[in-house]
Design a protein around this motif. Structure first.
Motif, PDB file in Angstrom:
ATOM      1  N   HIS A 590       0.859  -1.171   0.000  1.00  0.00           N
ATOM      2  CA  HIS A 590       0.000   0.000   0.000  1.00  0.00           C
ATOM      3  C   HIS A 590       0.897   1.223   0.000  1.00  0.00           C
ATOM      4  O   HIS A 590       2.035   1.174   0.466  1.00  0.00           O
ATOM      5  N   CYS A 626      -4.239   6.137  -0.017  1.00  0.00           N
ATOM      6  CA  CYS A 626      -3.354   5.067  -0.500  1.00  0.00           C
ATOM      7  C   CYS A 626      -3.043   5.323  -1.972  1.00  0.00           C
ATOM      8  O   CYS A 626      -3.939   5.564  -2.771  1.00  0.00           O
ATOM      9  N   ASP A 628      -1.098   3.189  -3.976  1.00  0.00           N
ATOM     10  CA  ASP A 628      -0.839   1.997  -4.786  1.00  0.00           C
ATOM     11  C   ASP A 628      -2.147   1.243  -4.959  1.00  0.00           C
ATOM     12  O   ASP A 628      -2.729   0.757  -3.989  1.00  0.00           O
ATOM     13  N   CYS A 630      -4.582  -0.976  -4.682  1.00  0.00           N
ATOM     14  CA  CYS A 630      -4.404  -2.198  -3.913  1.00  0.00           C
ATOM     15  C   CYS A 630      -5.570  -3.161  -4.019  1.00  0.00           C
ATOM     16  O   CYS A 630      -5.421  -4.345  -3.748  1.00  0.00           O
ATOM     17  N   HIS A 634      -9.730   0.363  -3.360  1.00  0.00           N
ATOM     18  CA  HIS A 634      -8.545   1.207  -3.201  1.00  0.00           C
ATOM     19  C   HIS A 634      -8.917   2.679  -3.133  1.00  0.00           C
ATOM     20  O   HIS A 634      -8.385   3.445  -2.326  1.00  0.00           O
ATOM     21  N   MET A 637      -9.722   3.999   0.123  1.00  0.00           N
ATOM     22  CA  MET A 637      -8.696   3.900   1.168  1.00  0.00           C
ATOM     23  C   MET A 637      -8.126   5.291   1.390  1.00  0.00           C
ATOM     24  O   MET A 637      -7.152   5.697   0.748  1.00  0.00           O
TER      25      MET A 637
HETATM   26 CU   LIG Z   1      -4.172   0.509  -0.467  1.00  0.00          CU
END
Ligand SMILES: [Cu+2]
Lengths: 663, 207
Positions: A590, A626, A628, A630, A634, A637
């Motif tokens: 992450h 976040c 990346d 994920c 995501h 996040m």
């Molecule tokens: Cu993430």
């Protein structure tokens, strides 16, 4: 949950064996690379690695002035990873997060860049073993060690009393040492003197860095103090010449200005042959001088996920006058650049870059000349062996500007010629040229997997080119450098592929993929995480204020941060986000970024903790998220951190979902 | 030869001990992102997987569709089932000692009943996890169930779930088979003996 016994176990047995064979037949991956030699088939097929298939080799290419190492697959030329080593990498937070900053510490303080030239794989019994990859930092002399289970920089050690760590970090046969010869003569120890006192006051140090067999930890073992020639490249002996290292030199004229002319006058310069086993004896006998030095040794601890920098201030120095038999000079025509030792350890190839011919020395003859004291003269206690006594042979007029040679293990040598822009294949022993292939353009180093070890894998050769001009679509004044892949399994070299590289691919190393695949880590086990600020579960997350410093113990897991709402931060605080990735699954990093952070993001691997310093300079509510991609959630996040005026009394509190906590 | 049924009975009982060494069942989830599969292991007394993180990984996957967290501590069977197995090992050894075909049969039948009950319990457990979905699940798919198969292969959204016995399960099955075989051979032996005995009696009468 259940117990399960079955009514008809034997029948079931048969059924399930069938089922299992169906199950296990999927998910297996083989290496397709290198099917069929290139000869007889076309080049595209020879480099084609089908989607989802693996390359046969890893190639580690130095990034040159990018300061990094890039990891490619061969024969496809596909880029897998750029490993940050000597330069900051905001993509990975390298050198920006608190954990990796110490890796870039030196006696000069934090240095965010270097010029990385020569990757060198660790060896056992003269064969690449896939444990570590070393690389030199040229500008502020350093050697880095990359851990090949994580493909991350594990250690960087500074080289004291040096300037321009170019002849480095070539390894000995069992990685007893990696070496570091100074390219620039420098006052030893450093002092304020006239530059014109070069010949008298300046010295050239050849440094041996010991490598711990188990941990890989590096340490400066000793330095050999020599005249201030410019030590250009090196290779250690192997097989019969194990125990020796050979360093080329130029500027044996000891000049300090207009070197392109002044350092090109002598007919012959020297290869310094250092008997490091002898050096070990002298060290044991206490025949060294302890000299002042100042250098940093920075080690990354995988359990705390944190690097630590230690400044050291002494070094053991061996002086040839006091240590007979330690060093000999081998006269070699015209500013030899690379020095390469063939797989048997017998032939020492001096690539005299301004010479019309190439001289090859015989290690057996070197020993004999030493025994017979066949010395031309002695310089600062170092005997100069007679050229004719040590010469094995001369490759006549092979090309213009020879730089480097590697070997295929089948009795052939391959030398790059910078000026005539080609690779030339010649035979060891007969010294005849048997093939030549053009490079596009101005090739520097070349690499055959294992080509500088005792066990070359003579299937592919990679030429590393400095100039590309018209080879690719133009990208403005700055153009890419390139690598070119040749099939060398047949009599004739065959160009297969040409691909752009990251930075300047100065030198490279190659290794069979099978030596690394199984060793590659997938995650960091969370139970082994000893980071002092780790939160090893969401229950351990918290926010702690200590004066103006705030520590956020944060976790991340698909697909949320804990906590994701934080209040009670004040303008002027130093906020440390210590973020632990709780994931324990392969390929689930992450990222963490917060608005207004004046450094970079964090990119945190499963089980790892990293820290970002954030210093809010204004009030408001700022998002973090976040980076990346994920998971399916995501984009959700994300979180907020509220910043209040410096004198406010907003209480420190944090929450995830409806569970709020207050300090 | 005469001792074979007794030995089979003892061996069958001892094979149950494999449940403390290997998992009895596994559920493997395959998806494009999991080419090697997520291997969940069901033991007699714990849940696990091919890696220490497996259970967490399964829980992460499950939470998107609102399935309950799998928390081994809250599963009572994991606490007491091991004692039943220990008892069955003891009973099996006792049966071998007694060495009577009826006792062999009783042990085997009891094991089969337990196995069926166990598998039924497994099914209920899977049903519960597959159907009790949280109302605030991020991803809701009307009418979908996420119940893995008890045995065999089933497509669940983007996953292929494969449920099969693991080594402990196979060896336990083999143990039951040995119990049954012990009974069968013992019965054969007993009949032969009876026949021999009757023949002897007949011969004696003839005399
Ligand atoms: Cu993430």
């Amino acid at each position: 949950m259940k117990n399960l016994m079955l009514k008809k176990p034997l029948l079931l047995f048969a059924l399930t064996l069938l089922g299992m064979s169906l199950v296990t037949s999927c998910g297996q991956k083989g290496s397709s690379a290198g099917k069929g030699g290139a000869l007889g088939s076309d080049a595209a097929a020879a480099t084609y690695v089908a989607p989802g298939e693996y390359d046969a080799y890893y190639a580690f290419l130095s990034g040159g002035f990018s300061g990094q190492i890039s990891v490619y697959g061969l024969p496809s030329g596909r880029l897998f990873k750029v490993i940050p080593v000597f330069s900051l990498d905001p993509e990975k937070g390298y050198g920006f997060n608190e954990e990796t900053k110490p890796l870039l510490n030196t006696s000069f303080g934090f240095i965010p860049w270097d010029d990385a030239h020569h990757p060198e794989l660790s060896q056992t019994n003269g064969e690449t073993d896939g444990r570590w990859c070393f690389i030199n930092g040229n500008n502020t002399p350093r050697i880095a060690r990359i851990d090949l289970t994580t493909f991350e920089t594990a250690e960087i050690i500074e080289i004291p009393n040096s300037g321009g760590n170019h002849s480095s970090p070539f390894t000995t046969e069992n990685t007893e040492y990696v070496v570091a010869g100074t390219r620039f003569g420098v006052p030893f120890p450093q002092k304020d003197v006239s530059i014109d006192s070069y010949a008298e006051e300046f010295k050239g140090a050849l440094t041996y860095i010991s490598v711990d067999k188990e941990s890989g930890n590096m340490d400066v073992a000793f330095q050999v103090l020599l005249p201030a020639f410019n030590y250009d490249l090196a290779h250690s002996g192997k097989g019969k010449s194990h125990g020796w290292t050979f360093f080329t030199s130029y500027n044996t004229e000891l000049k300090n200005t207009l070197l392109e002319v002044n350092a090109s006058q002598n007919d012959k310069d020297f290869i310094a042959a250092v008997n490091w086993k002898k050096a070990e004896e002298y060290i044991k006998q206490g025949k060294f001088k302890e000299m002042p030095a100042r250098y940093a040794d920075n080690e990354y601890d995988e359990s705390t996920h944190t690097a630590k920098s230690t400044i050291k201030n002494k070094v053991k120095v061996l002086i040839p006058e006091e240590c007979p038999g330690l060093v000999y000079f081998l006269p070699t025509p015209k500013s030899p650049h690379g020095v390469d030792v063939d797989p048997t350890g017998e032939y020492i190839v001096g690539n005299g870059k301004l010479s019309a011919d190439m001289s090859v020395h015989s290690f057996t003859k070197v020993l004999k000349a030493i025994e017979n004291k066949a010395f031309e003269t002695t310089i600062d206690g170092v005997p100069v062996l007679k050229y004719e006594e040590i010469l094995a042979g001369v490759v006549q007029k092979p090309g213009l500007g020879p730089l480097h040679t590697e070997f295929d293990g089948k009795g052939n040598a391959y030398t790059t010629f910078f000026i005539s822009s080609e690779v030339v294949k010649w035979k060891l022993g007969t010294w005849e040229v048997v093939d030549r292939a053009p490079c596009y353009y101005s090739v520097g180093h070349l690499m055959i997997p294992g080509g500088d070890s005792r066990k070359p894998d003579g299937k592919y050769l990679v030429a590393l080119n400095k100039i590309t001009k018209d080879r690719y679509l133009p990208t403005g004044p700055e153009l890419t450098q390139s690598a070119q892949l040749y099939d060398i399994s047949g009599e004739k070299m065959k160009l297969l592929l040409d691909f752009p590289t990251i930075g300047e691919p100065h030198y490279a190393q190659g290794i069979a993929a099978s030596k690394l695949i199984e060793r590659s880590k997938k995650i960091y086990p969370i139970e082994e995480n000893k980071h002092p600020y780790a939160a090893l579960g969401e229950k351990q997350t918290k926010v702690v204020r200590e004066g103006n410093t705030v520590h956020v113990y944060m976790t991340m897991i698909r697909s949320h941060f804990s906590p994701d709402n934080i209040e009670g931060i004040k303008v002027g605080d130093k906020v440390y986000f210590h973020v632990t990735n709780l994931e324990q699954d392969w390929d689930t990093p992450h990222g963490f970024s917060v608005m207004g952070a004046r450094n970079a993001e964090l990119l945190i691997m499963p089980g790892q903790t990293e820290t970002l310093l954030w210093e809010p300079d204004r009030i408001g509510v700022f998002p973090f998220y976040c980076t990346d991609f994920c998971s399916a959630l995501h984009q959700e996040m994300q979180g907020y951190i509220r910043v209040s005026p410096a004198n406010s009394d907003v209480a420190l509190k944090w929450k995830l979902g409806d569970k709020a906590s207050v300090q | 030869m005469k001792r074979i049924p007794q030995l089979l009975m003892a061996l069958g009982a001892l094979l149950l001990a494999s449940l403390f060494v290997w998992p009895m069942w596994k559920i493997v989830l395959y998806a494009p992102q999991y080419p090697d599969g997520v291997h969940m292991h069901i033991w007699i007394n714990k849940l696990g997987g091919s890696t220490p993180g497996t259970l967490q990984n399964v829980n992460i996957l499950n939470h998107y569709v609102g399935m309950k967290m799998i928390e081994p501590d809250s599963i009572a069977e994991l606490q007491y089932f091991q004692y039943i197995i220990m008892a069955m090992i003891a009973l099996g050894l006792l049966a071998a000692l007694i060495n009577k075909r009826q006792v062999f049969l009783a042990w085997t039948v009891l094991m089969v009943i337990l196995a069926i009950a166990g598998i039924y319990d497994f099914y209920l457990w899977e049903y519960d996890y597959g159907h009790s979905l949280s109302d605030d699940a991020p991803i809701k798919i009307p009418g979908a169930s996420f119940q893995p198969p008890v045995f065999g292969r089933k497509v669940i959204l983007n996953f292929i779930a494969v449920s099969l016995p693991h080594i402990g399960g196979y060896l336990t099955g083999l143990g039951m088979a040995f119990g049954g075989l012990a009974w069968y051979l013992k019965r054969k032996n007993d009949r032969n003996e009876k026949r021999t005995f009757s023949a002897d009696v007949a011969a004696a009468q003839r005399v």
